[in-house]
Design a protein around this motif. Structure first.
Motif, PDB file in Angstrom:
ATOM      1  N   LEU A 258       0.820  -1.220   0.000  1.00  0.00           N
ATOM      2  CA  LEU A 258       0.000   0.000   0.000  1.00  0.00           C
ATOM      3  C   LEU A 258       0.847   1.260   0.000  1.00  0.00           C
ATOM      4  O   LEU A 258       0.509   2.252  -0.659  1.00  0.00           O
ATOM      5  CB  LEU A 258      -0.935  -0.013   1.212  1.00  0.00           C
ATOM      6  CG  LEU A 258      -1.970  -1.142   1.267  1.00  0.00           C
ATOM      7  CD1 LEU A 258      -2.946  -0.906   2.413  1.00  0.00           C
ATOM      8  CD2 LEU A 258      -2.721  -1.266  -0.038  1.00  0.00           C
ATOM      9  N   GLU A 259       1.959   1.241   0.729  1.00  0.00           N
ATOM     10  CA  GLU A 259       2.831   2.413   0.789  1.00  0.00           C
ATOM     11  C   GLU A 259       3.330   2.791  -0.604  1.00  0.00           C
ATOM     12  O   GLU A 259       3.352   3.966  -0.970  1.00  0.00           O
ATOM     13  CB  GLU A 259       4.012   2.133   1.714  1.00  0.00           C
ATOM     14  CG  GLU A 259       4.987   3.294   1.846  1.00  0.00           C
ATOM     15  CD  GLU A 259       6.188   2.945   2.703  1.00  0.00           C
ATOM     16  OE1 GLU A 259       6.965   3.870   3.013  1.00  0.00           O
ATOM     17  OE2 GLU A 259       6.351   1.760   3.064  1.00  0.00           O
ATOM     18  N   LEU A 260       3.713   1.801  -1.396  1.00  0.00           N
ATOM     19  CA  LEU A 260       4.199   2.080  -2.754  1.00  0.00           C
ATOM     20  C   LEU A 260       3.053   2.450  -3.687  1.00  0.00           C
ATOM     21  O   LEU A 260       3.215   3.307  -4.571  1.00  0.00           O
ATOM     22  CB  LEU A 260       4.935   0.855  -3.299  1.00  0.00           C
ATOM     23  CG  LEU A 260       6.203   0.430  -2.561  1.00  0.00           C
ATOM     24  CD1 LEU A 260       6.830  -0.782  -3.237  1.00  0.00           C
ATOM     25  CD2 LEU A 260       7.209   1.582  -2.511  1.00  0.00           C
ATOM     26  N   GLU A 263       2.134   6.193  -3.650  1.00  0.00           N
ATOM     27  CA  GLU A 263       3.115   7.194  -4.092  1.00  0.00           C
ATOM     28  C   GLU A 263       2.571   7.984  -5.274  1.00  0.00           C
ATOM     29  O   GLU A 263       1.890   7.442  -6.150  1.00  0.00           O
ATOM     30  CB  GLU A 263       4.430   6.513  -4.498  1.00  0.00           C
ATOM     31  CG  GLU A 263       5.221   5.963  -3.334  1.00  0.00           C
ATOM     32  CD  GLU A 263       6.530   5.312  -3.788  1.00  0.00           C
ATOM     33  OE1 GLU A 263       7.364   5.020  -2.924  1.00  0.00           O
ATOM     34  OE2 GLU A 263       6.693   5.095  -5.006  1.00  0.00           O
ATOM     35  N   GLU A 264       2.899   9.256  -5.321  1.00  0.00           N
ATOM     36  CA  GLU A 264       2.473  10.099  -6.432  1.00  0.00           C
ATOM     37  C   GLU A 264       3.528  10.084  -7.532  1.00  0.00           C
ATOM     38  O   GLU A 264       4.709  10.300  -7.276  1.00  0.00           O
ATOM     39  CB  GLU A 264       2.241  11.537  -5.951  1.00  0.00           C
ATOM     40  CG  GLU A 264       1.087  11.676  -4.966  1.00  0.00           C
ATOM     41  CD  GLU A 264       0.836  13.133  -4.598  1.00  0.00           C
ATOM     42  OE1 GLU A 264       1.526  14.014  -5.185  1.00  0.00           O
ATOM     43  OE2 GLU A 264      -0.030  13.380  -3.751  1.00  0.00           O
ATOM     44  N   ASN A 265       3.078   9.816  -8.746  1.00  0.00           N
ATOM     45  CA  ASN A 265       3.934   9.817  -9.938  1.00  0.00           C
ATOM     46  C   ASN A 265       5.198   8.960  -9.771  1.00  0.00           C
ATOM     47  O   ASN A 265       6.325   9.447  -9.935  1.00  0.00           O
ATOM     48  CB  ASN A 265       4.341  11.254 -10.304  1.00  0.00           C
ATOM     49  CG  ASN A 265       3.134  12.140 -10.544  1.00  0.00           C
ATOM     50  OD1 ASN A 265       2.158  11.703 -11.158  1.00  0.00           O
ATOM     51  ND2 ASN A 265       3.201  13.368 -10.043  1.00  0.00           N
ATOM     52  N   PRO A 266       5.062   7.706  -9.434  1.00  0.00           N
ATOM     53  CA  PRO A 266       6.260   6.853  -9.319  1.00  0.00           C
ATOM     54  C   PRO A 266       6.865   6.600 -10.695  1.00  0.00           C
ATOM     55  O   PRO A 266       6.164   6.585 -11.717  1.00  0.00           O
ATOM     56  CB  PRO A 266       5.701   5.556  -8.719  1.00  0.00           C
ATOM     57  CG  PRO A 266       4.278   5.517  -9.170  1.00  0.00           C
ATOM     58  CD  PRO A 266       3.820   6.945  -9.207  1.00  0.00           C
ATOM     59  N   THR A 267       8.183   6.400 -10.735  1.00  0.00           N
ATOM     60  CA  THR A 267       8.845   6.104 -12.009  1.00  0.00           C
ATOM     61  C   THR A 267       8.442   4.726 -12.525  1.00  0.00           C
ATOM     62  O   THR A 267       8.474   4.473 -13.726  1.00  0.00           O
ATOM     63  CB  THR A 267      10.373   6.162 -11.844  1.00  0.00           C
ATOM     64  OG1 THR A 267      10.763   5.272 -10.782  1.00  0.00           O
ATOM     65  CG2 THR A 267      10.813   7.580 -11.503  1.00  0.00           C
ATOM     66  N   LEU A 464       6.587  -0.925   3.143  1.00  0.00           N
ATOM     67  CA  LEU A 464       7.759  -1.603   2.600  1.00  0.00           C
ATOM     68  C   LEU A 464       8.549  -2.274   3.724  1.00  0.00           C
ATOM     69  O   LEU A 464       9.174  -3.321   3.515  1.00  0.00           O
ATOM     70  CB  LEU A 464       8.645  -0.599   1.859  1.00  0.00           C
ATOM     71  CG  LEU A 464       9.615  -1.176   0.827  1.00  0.00           C
ATOM     72  CD1 LEU A 464       8.902  -2.040  -0.183  1.00  0.00           C
ATOM     73  CD2 LEU A 464      10.360  -0.053   0.113  1.00  0.00           C
ATOM     74  N   ASN A 465       8.512  -1.692   4.915  1.00  0.00           N
ATOM     75  CA  ASN A 465       9.146  -2.329   6.076  1.00  0.00           C
ATOM     76  C   ASN A 465       8.474  -3.658   6.387  1.00  0.00           C
ATOM     77  O   ASN A 465       9.135  -4.661   6.673  1.00  0.00           O
ATOM     78  CB  ASN A 465       9.055  -1.417   7.307  1.00  0.00           C
ATOM     79  CG  ASN A 465      10.317  -0.603   7.490  1.00  0.00           C
ATOM     80  OD1 ASN A 465      11.363  -0.948   6.965  1.00  0.00           O
ATOM     81  ND2 ASN A 465      10.203   0.486   8.223  1.00  0.00           N
ATOM     82  N   GLY A 466       7.146  -3.672   6.340  1.00  0.00           N
ATOM     83  CA  GLY A 466       6.415  -4.912   6.580  1.00  0.00           C
ATOM     84  C   GLY A 466       6.724  -5.957   5.525  1.00  0.00           C
ATOM     85  O   GLY A 466       6.826  -7.152   5.840  1.00  0.00           O
TER      86      GLY A 466
END
Length: 522
Positions: A258-260, A263-267, A464-466
């Motif tokens: 969910l964290e990723l 993200e706004e406008n990821p590459t 991402l830690n999880g």
């Protein structure tokens, strides 16, 4: 006027040559305008049949994705074991009653029960003349009780108070109880339930609550996160060992973090869990890595730890994203992937697909023979060259011949399956050139089911830690499974020897950690 019911047309199988010959004959006897109509109809029917064949194969793949494939074995794929025999394949059923013997219950408590009225050396009460002696094998009875995955004990220490001065005296806590509420084994059980069997924290919380041992989901994560921090040295050592493997398998599966995703406008938008399986003659190592990198980038990061820089054998499917860009490997592609394409279109091209599947079945039989005879890598290579080499050479000639003779439409399902095999032939047949090269990527795909099971049950990682915690435990648990170690015992021992493993993590790996434990007296 009553409606005329149209009969179901008889299905006729024609290849492109037969259609062209039919049109040539029609051209000679029909007027030009009628010929153009017939030609347009023939072209339309042929294109529709090819499209239907492709759609049918796609629908079959979709059904397998939704409901799973029962098997892709040759007998099932070629429909030899059809209805009418009640599922009886002709094989004799395995002997046995289906129950587990008492010796299999290695984790059960053993209670020794002696005869109440007899002991070794007493007179026999039956014949009154002989002496009884103890048999080596006792009678064993197994009884199973139901408990919560995590059980607990409440210690009630008596408290006394002086009626004059008010001083309170409390009984001492029993020896061995410890200061921590959750012991090392409880943390190991939570980790294996979550990351080894796919049980979400909330589901375990509900189960524990119904059995009277509360265990909140947030507490579960705190426990496994604390353990994960403790076990990082061993996880890093697994990466170093995996980099030295002779054969390295890799594959990707999609994952949600969910964290990723927020993200706004990821590459990059895609998120994967990469499964990497590294094998040597002594051990097997499974690694899981979740993030935006695909398998090729992750395996490149792993191989950066390789000491001698010699190219390992890399087994993967034919996707370009699976191959590292800067580190050289001996590329082998999965023969099962190539085979599966013929399984998918078998209903439309039964004769051609049967030939391919039966040829590959012989190759797999040869590999099984090599395993049963415990051949080393060089012996296995020579055996395959002698027995599988002619089969694959004949298959290669047949594949090229189908296209060169226009016996198959290149864009049909069969044509695409043939083109796949031809295009990747060198990588698909590396097992005929390199000692130790595997036939397929099944080992990695089986390991990757750990991540797929987590995605199916828990749906996603929150952060991402999880995901990193999940990757660590899946790597340790699956490596234990591959090397015959008990993952709960292993994770428990690592926690109990955290100081030692931090100093020398190479001595606390799943295949050698028991050597560091004090031996029980005989």
């Amino acid at each position: 006027m009553p409606k005329r019911r149209m009969k179901k047309p008889e299905q006729i199988t024609l290849d492109i040559k037969q259609v062209e010959a039919l049109l040539e004959r029609a051209k000679e006897v029909l007027p030009p305008e009628d010929y153009e109509i017939i030609k347009a109809m023939a072209d339309t029917i042929y294109l529709l049949s090819q499209s239907v064949n492709k759609k049918a194969a796609s629908i079959q793949r979709l059904l397998r994705m939704l409901f799973g494939a029962t098997t892709e074995k040759l007998q099932k794929a070629t429909r030899k074991n059809n209805s009418g025999n009640s599922g009886n394949s002709g094989e004799e059923p395995k002997k046995g009653h289906g129950r587990n013997p008492a010796a299999d219950y290695t984790g059960a408590e053993t209670v020794e029960v002696s005869c109440e009225t007899l002991k070794p050396g007493d007179d026999c009460p039956a014949c009154l003349e002989g002496k009884v002696y103890e048999l080596k094998e006792p009678k064993r009875v197994v009884r199973i009780t139901g408990n919560a995955p995590l059980s607990g004990t409440v210690y009630e220490m008596q408290r006394l108070r002086c009626n004059l001065c008010g001083e309170i005296f409390t009984a001492d806590t029993p020896a061995g109880v410890g200061e921590e509420k959750y012991d090392a084994r409880s943390g190991a059980v939570i980790a294996v339930l979550k990351y080894g069997t796919g049980m979400p924290f909330n589901r375990l919380e509900n189960l524990q609550q119904s059995l009277g041992i509360p265990l909140p989901a947030s507490t579960q994560y705190e426990i496994v996160k604390q353990i994960a921090d403790m076990l990082c040295p061993v996880a890093n050592e697994l990466i170093n060992k995996a980099a030295q493997g002779k054969v390295v398998y890799n594959d990707d599966t999609t994952m949600k973090v969910l964290e990723l995703m927020q993200e706004e406008n990821p590459t990059r938008k895609a998120i994967y869990t990469t499964g990497i399986l590294s094998t040597t003659e002594e051990y097997k190592i499974a690694l899981f890595l979740t993030g935006r990198q695909h398998a090729g980038e992750n395996i490149e990061d792993i191989l950066a730890h390789r000491t001698d820089r010699s190219p390992p054998i890399q087994m993967c499917d034919a996707l370009a994203g699976n191959v590292p860009k800067t580190f050289e490997t001996l590329l082998a592609n999965c023969l099962a992937h190539g085979r599966r394409q013929f399984v998918n279109v078998f209903d439309n091209f039964p004769d051609e697909c049967r030939y391919v599947l039966e040829t590959l079945a012989e190759v797999y039989k040869n590999d099984e023979i090599a395993k049963k005879r415990h051949m080393n890598a060089d012996e296995r290579l020579h055996f395959h060259q002698q027995n599988s080499g002619p089969l694959m050479k004949e298959l290669n000639t047949w594949l090229h011949g189908q296209l060169e003779k226009n016996a198959v439409e290149p864009n049909s399902g069969l044509g695409q399956a043939i083109n796949y095999m031809i295009k990747h032939w060198d990588a698909l047949t590396l097992f005929l050139k390199e000692p130790g090269a595997p036939l397929d990527n099944n080992l990695c795909e089986q390991s990757l089911k750990k991540a797929i099971l987590h995605r199916k049950n828990a749906l996603f990682y929150k952060t991402l830690n999880g995901a990193g915690v999940g990757d660590l435990f899946m790597s340790l648990i699956q490596t234990c499974n591959l090397n015959g170690a008990n993952p709960i015992d292993y994770l428990t021992v690592l926690q109990e020897h955290a100081a030692e493993l931090k100093q020398e993590p190479e001595k606390w790996l799943p295949w050698n950690y028991t050597a560091q434990l004090p031996q029980n007296p005989s």
